[in-house]
Design a protein around this motif. Structure first.
Motif, PDB file in Angstrom:
ATOM      1  N   SER A  71     -48.144  90.828 -77.249  1.00 30.06           N
ATOM      2  CA  SER A  71     -46.813  91.079 -77.790  1.00 30.06           C
ATOM      3  C   SER A  71     -46.235  89.744 -78.242  1.00 30.06           C
ATOM      4  O   SER A  71     -45.787  88.937 -77.419  1.00 30.06           O
ATOM      5  N   GLY A  72     -46.279  89.519 -79.549  1.00 32.34           N
ATOM      6  CA  GLY A  72     -45.844  88.231 -80.061  1.00 32.34           C
ATOM      7  C   GLY A  72     -46.759  87.133 -79.550  1.00 32.34           C
ATOM      8  O   GLY A  72     -47.978  87.194 -79.684  1.00 32.34           O
ATOM      9  N   ARG A  73     -46.175  86.118 -78.913  1.00 33.90           N
ATOM     10  CA  ARG A  73     -46.960  85.003 -78.387  1.00 33.90           C
ATOM     11  C   ARG A  73     -47.437  85.249 -76.965  1.00 33.90           C
ATOM     12  O   ARG A  73     -48.129  84.407 -76.396  1.00 33.90           O
ATOM     13  N   HIS A  74     -47.057  86.376 -76.393  1.00 33.92           N
ATOM     14  CA  HIS A  74     -47.381  86.641 -75.000  1.00 33.92           C
ATOM     15  C   HIS A  74     -48.520  87.646 -74.874  1.00 33.92           C
ATOM     16  O   HIS A  74     -48.643  88.569 -75.675  1.00 33.92           O
ATOM     17  N   ALA A  75     -49.335  87.421 -73.856  1.00 35.23           N
ATOM     18  CA  ALA A  75     -50.407  88.358 -73.512  1.00 35.23           C
ATOM     19  C   ALA A  75     -50.095  88.926 -72.136  1.00 35.23           C
ATOM     20  O   ALA A  75     -49.935  88.183 -71.166  1.00 35.23           O
ATOM     21  N   LEU A  76     -50.000  90.241 -72.049  1.00 40.61           N
ATOM     22  CA  LEU A  76     -49.633  90.908 -70.805  1.00 40.61           C
ATOM     23  C   LEU A  76     -50.874  91.561 -70.213  1.00 40.61           C
ATOM     24  O   LEU A  76     -51.515  92.404 -70.852  1.00 40.61           O
ATOM     25  N   TYR A  77     -51.205  91.166 -68.996  1.00 37.57           N
ATOM     26  CA  TYR A  77     -52.393  91.695 -68.319  1.00 37.57           C
ATOM     27  C   TYR A  77     -52.007  92.799 -67.355  1.00 37.57           C
ATOM     28  O   TYR A  77     -50.982  92.725 -66.681  1.00 37.57           O
ATOM     29  N   ARG A  78     -52.852  93.821 -67.291  1.00 40.89           N
ATOM     30  CA  ARG A  78     -52.639  94.918 -66.357  1.00 40.89           C
ATOM     31  C   ARG A  78     -53.993  95.424 -65.876  1.00 40.89           C
ATOM     32  O   ARG A  78     -55.026  95.131 -66.494  1.00 40.89           O
ATOM     33  N   VAL A  79     -54.004  96.162 -64.772  1.00 43.10           N
ATOM     34  CA  VAL A  79     -55.273  96.674 -64.264  1.00 43.10           C
ATOM     35  C   VAL A  79     -55.849  97.673 -65.257  1.00 43.10           C
ATOM     36  O   VAL A  79     -55.126  98.413 -65.922  1.00 43.10           O
ATOM     37  N   GLY A  80     -57.172  97.677 -65.348  1.00 39.70           N
ATOM     38  CA  GLY A  80     -57.834  98.547 -66.305  1.00 39.70           C
ATOM     39  C   GLY A  80     -58.146  99.926 -65.763  1.00 39.70           C
ATOM     40  O   GLY A  80     -58.577 100.798 -66.515  1.00 39.70           O
ATOM     41  N   ARG A  81     -57.921 100.141 -64.449  1.00 40.16           N
ATOM     42  CA  ARG A  81     -58.215 101.435 -63.841  1.00 40.16           C
ATOM     43  C   ARG A  81     -57.068 101.801 -62.904  1.00 40.16           C
ATOM     44  O   ARG A  81     -56.620 100.974 -62.102  1.00 40.16           O
ATOM     45  N   ASP A  82     -56.594 103.053 -62.994  1.00 41.61           N
ATOM     46  CA  ASP A  82     -55.480 103.458 -62.144  1.00 41.61           C
ATOM     47  C   ASP A  82     -55.918 103.837 -60.734  1.00 41.61           C
ATOM     48  O   ASP A  82     -55.080 104.136 -59.881  1.00 41.61           O
ATOM     49  N   ASP A  83     -57.235 103.809 -60.471  1.00 41.34           N
ATOM     50  CA  ASP A  83     -57.717 104.129 -59.123  1.00 41.34           C
ATOM     51  C   ASP A  83     -58.137 102.873 -58.356  1.00 41.34           C
ATOM     52  O   ASP A  83     -58.786 102.945 -57.321  1.00 41.34           O
ATOM     53  N   LEU A  84     -57.717 101.708 -58.851  1.00 41.70           N
ATOM     54  CA  LEU A  84     -58.174 100.457 -58.242  1.00 41.70           C
ATOM     55  C   LEU A  84     -57.389 100.108 -56.971  1.00 41.70           C
ATOM     56  O   LEU A  84     -57.956  99.565 -56.018  1.00 41.70           O
ATOM     57  N   LEU A  85     -56.081 100.426 -56.935  1.00 49.25           N
ATOM     58  CA  LEU A  85     -55.283 100.033 -55.773  1.00 49.25           C
ATOM     59  C   LEU A  85     -55.802 100.640 -54.463  1.00 49.25           C
ATOM     60  O   LEU A  85     -55.871  99.924 -53.455  1.00 49.25           O
ATOM     61  N   PRO A  86     -56.174 101.927 -54.422  1.00 46.24           N
ATOM     62  CA  PRO A  86     -56.711 102.448 -53.150  1.00 46.24           C
ATOM     63  C   PRO A  86     -57.956 101.698 -52.671  1.00 46.24           C
ATOM     64  O   PRO A  86     -58.140 101.509 -51.466  1.00 46.24           O
ATOM     65  N   VAL A  87     -58.796 101.263 -53.608  1.00 46.27           N
ATOM     66  CA  VAL A  87     -59.989 100.495 -53.227  1.00 46.27           C
ATOM     67  C   VAL A  87     -59.584  99.154 -52.629  1.00 46.27           C
ATOM     68  O   VAL A  87     -60.074  98.743 -51.571  1.00 46.27           O
ATOM     69  N   LEU A  88     -58.643  98.476 -53.285  1.00 49.02           N
ATOM     70  CA  LEU A  88     -58.194  97.177 -52.799  1.00 49.02           C
ATOM     71  C   LEU A  88     -57.458  97.312 -51.463  1.00 49.02           C
ATOM     72  O   LEU A  88     -57.583  96.452 -50.585  1.00 49.02           O
ATOM     73  N   THR A  89     -56.697  98.394 -51.307  1.00 50.94           N
ATOM     74  CA  THR A  89     -55.989  98.633 -50.049  1.00 50.94           C
ATOM     75  C   THR A  89     -56.974  98.855 -48.913  1.00 50.94           C
ATOM     76  O   THR A  89     -56.817  98.309 -47.812  1.00 50.94           O
ATOM     77  N   ALA A  90     -58.004  99.637 -49.175  1.00 49.51           N
ATOM     78  CA  ALA A  90     -59.018  99.895 -48.146  1.00 49.51           C
ATOM     79  C   ALA A  90     -59.715  98.603 -47.747  1.00 49.51           C
ATOM     80  O   ALA A  90     -59.968  98.357 -46.557  1.00 49.51           O
ATOM     81  N   LEU A  91     -60.011  97.741 -48.711  1.00 52.95           N
ATOM     82  CA  LEU A  91     -60.665  96.467 -48.406  1.00 52.95           C
ATOM     83  C   LEU A  91     -59.740  95.555 -47.601  1.00 52.95           C
ATOM     84  O   LEU A  91     -60.185  94.863 -46.683  1.00 52.95           O
ATOM     85  N   ALA A  92     -58.438  95.558 -47.943  1.00 56.28           N
ATOM     86  CA  ALA A  92     -57.486  94.727 -47.203  1.00 56.28           C
ATOM     87  C   ALA A  92     -57.377  95.191 -45.760  1.00 56.28           C
ATOM     88  O   ALA A  92     -57.315  94.381 -44.826  1.00 56.28           O
ATOM     89  N   ARG A  93     -57.357  96.492 -45.564  1.00 56.14           N
ATOM     90  CA  ARG A  93     -57.274  97.016 -44.198  1.00 56.14           C
ATOM     91  C   ARG A  93     -58.560  96.720 -43.430  1.00 56.14           C
ATOM     92  O   ARG A  93     -58.522  96.419 -42.235  1.00 56.14           O
TER      93      ARG A  93
END
Length: 232
Positions: A71-93
């Motif tokens: 967007s203009g001079r800025h690059a906005l990064y976001r997760v590429g998969r909406d099912d990634l947070l449960p995986v990361l949460t399980a690993l953190a626990r």
């Protein structure tokens, strides 16, 4: 059985390869919990230079784990998969499980509860957030946006002494997921998170401690929060 041609096995191995680096893992945790970030925001949160982060983001993009929107001079990064947070949460626990984690110093009161800006963090903040999501009071973050939305049943907020409809955010964000730096899962930020902490203080379930940002769970808090927050 090892199956070199298995697409499922290849996907799992590919994911774990990318998560094996602390920088890439933390970048994904931030994006999944807190929503889109620019490279400058991510680099600042991670405490590393933008060029170093850029190499890691390029790998995550190639693996399909993050996307970028210009967007203009800025690059906005976001997760590429909406099912990634449960995986990361399980690993953190898993990582926080005493049976698998290396020996750690005895837990202090600050580890149990402290403030992050004006909201609760530490094990208390994480437990409050998990309870609100589990009971349907908050929709879990999926990395697509910075703001959280209410769920269909807000009774869990009422049990904490908070009426979400009465919270006026003013110029700040109403409700956000804030990655807990110690536990690596979200706690509740924004104006709503601040109101929850105010309610806990008003009800004398916690009090401010002597150490910087320390919160102390009171005897009354141990009784009531122990029943309200599973696992706390």
């Amino acid at each position: 059985m090892v199956e070199p041609e298995s697409a499922v096995q290849a996907a799992i191995v590919g994911l774990t390869r990318e998560l094996s680096d602390p920088v890439r893992l933390t970048a994904l945790q931030l994006l999944a919990a807190e929503g889109p970030h620019t490279m400058v925001q991510l680099a600042d949160a991670l405490g590393i230079t933008a060029p170093r982060l850029g190499n890691h983001l390029a790998r995550l993009r190639a693996a399909g784990l993050v996307t970028v929107e210009h967007s203009g001079r800025h690059a906005l990064y976001r997760v590429g998969r909406d099912d990634l947070l449960p995986v990361l949460t399980a690993l953190a626990r898993y990582g926080g499980n005493d049976s698998v984690a290396p020996p750690r110093p005895a837990e202090s009161t600050v580890d149990i509860a402290h403030t992050c800006y004006d909201h609760a963090a530490g094990r208390l903040g994480v437990a409050v957030f998990a309870m609100l999501v589990d009971r349907g009071a908050l929709r879990p973050p999926d990395g697509s946006a910075a703001d959280l939305a209410l769920g269909r049943d807000v009774s869990a907020f009422h049990d904490l002494g908070v009426d979400p409809a009465a919270v006026d955010p003013g110029r700040r964000r109403w409700a956000t997921a804030c990655l807990d730096r110690t536990n690596r899962v979200p706690h509740l930020g924004g104006a709503l998170g601040g109101r929850v902490l105010d309610a806990l203080l008003d009800a004398e379930l916690v009090r401010r401690g002597d150490a910087d940002r320390e919160l102390v769970v009171t005897p009354l808090g141990h009784r009531k929060l122990g029943a309200l927050l599973p696992g706390f």
